[in-house]
Scaffold this active site. Structure first.
Site, PDB file in Angstrom:
ATOM      1  N   ILE A  85       2.516  -0.281  -2.815  1.00 45.37           N
ATOM      2  CA  ILE A  85       3.408  -1.243  -2.183  1.00 45.37           C
ATOM      3  C   ILE A  85       4.389  -1.647  -3.266  1.00 45.37           C
ATOM      4  CG2 ILE A  85       1.800  -3.154  -2.669  1.00 45.37           C
ATOM      5  CD1 ILE A  85       2.901  -4.567  -0.185  1.00 45.37           C
ATOM      6  N   SER A  86       5.670  -1.552  -2.972  1.00 46.98           N
ATOM      7  CA  SER A  86       6.696  -1.686  -4.005  1.00 46.98           C
ATOM      8  C   SER A  86       6.760  -3.079  -4.598  1.00 46.98           C
ATOM      9  CB  SER A  86       8.069  -1.318  -3.436  1.00 46.98           C
ATOM     10  OG  SER A  86       8.122   0.035  -3.072  1.00 46.98           O
TER      11      SER A  86
END
Length: 261
Positions: A85-86
């Site tokens: 997840i960025s």
């Protein structure tokens, strides 16, 4: 933290991210509201609608249980399948560049955890009265991730209302069935090192904007925009006419590679 200039914004973001990493344990936000406030304070979140979306969509809902204690940290987290997840600041930066609006039809390439798709679904659904509600199509090549993202989104009701649709498929080809799109955003980096011939016959490396897959450009409306990682840059491509595109590039990022097939 230093202020970023437009020409070197990506490198500046990378520097700031390193600072965040050094102090993440001491300064990590404890709630989703605190995370949003941090992004506002540091200049990554600016537009009122996007600010409301970040506050409404809780990042913890998209993080594996073993990382819940770090859900609001300003850094990437593992979500399995060699994906992450960025980092919140990168997501905020790219979504501000995308400038999505209520009522738009948006293609999200690389669903991952579903966090970006959820934020976009909130944004496009904010029309009132008789205005059209927008739609987000989110495509992911890894079925397990797509299924997990769909589970993460259940509590928000976007899927049930038809605002958000998940597709398992090859995002490098876009998704023609729901085209054309007002906006396209991509979560993994195009890595093809194309070599092209110049008009004088000399070999040259393709510019970042030229590496954007043709399928994405064809599926974009005139007046639409693509925001996508290319190598270690974030590239913005605006469609001026059916055959004319304008691009700009922000350097200094790191993304997982876009995988075809």
């Amino acid at each position: 933290m230093p202020q970023c200039t437009a020409d070197f914004e990506g490198l500046c973001l990378l520097y700031q991210a390193m600072e965040v990493g050094l102090h993440k344990i001491r300064a990590m936000a404890r709630t989703n509201k605190e995370l949003a406030e941090e992004l506002i304070r540091d200049g990554y979140l600016k537009s009122p609608l996007l600010i409301r979306a970040f506050r409404a969509i809780n990042r913890k809902d998209f993080v594996p249980k073993e990382f819940w204690d770090e859900a609001y940290g300003n850094y990437p987290l593992d979500i399995g399948e060699r994906q992450t997840i960025s980092q919140p600041l990168t997501v905020a930066f790219m979504l501000e560049l995308l400038s999505s609006q209520p009522g738009e039809n948006i293609l999200d390439i690389g669903t991952g955890s579903g966090w970006v798709a959820a934020i976009l679904a909130y944004v496009v659904s904010q029309n009132s009265g008789d205005q059209n509600v927008g739609r987000v199509i989110s495509i992911e090549r890894i079925k397990k991730l797509s299924e997990s993202a769909e589970k993460n989104l259940r509590k928000y009701g976007f899927i049930k209302k038809g605002i958000l649709k998940f597709i398992v498929g090859d995002g490098s080809r876009g998704y023609e069935a729901e085209a054309p799109y007002d906006k396209i955003i991509v979560g993994a980096a195009v890595q093809v090192a194309e070599i092209r011939r110049s008009p004088e016959g000399r070999r040259r490396t393709a510019a970042a904007g030229e590496r954007i897959p043709i399928a994405w450009k064809k599926q974009l409306k005139v007046g639409g925009r693509i925001v996508a990682p290319v190598g270690n840059s974030v590239v913005v491509v605006d469609k001026i006419s059916e055959k004319k595109f304008r691009s700009r590039e922000y350097f200094g990022f790191s993304f997982v590679p876009l995988v075809k097939g």
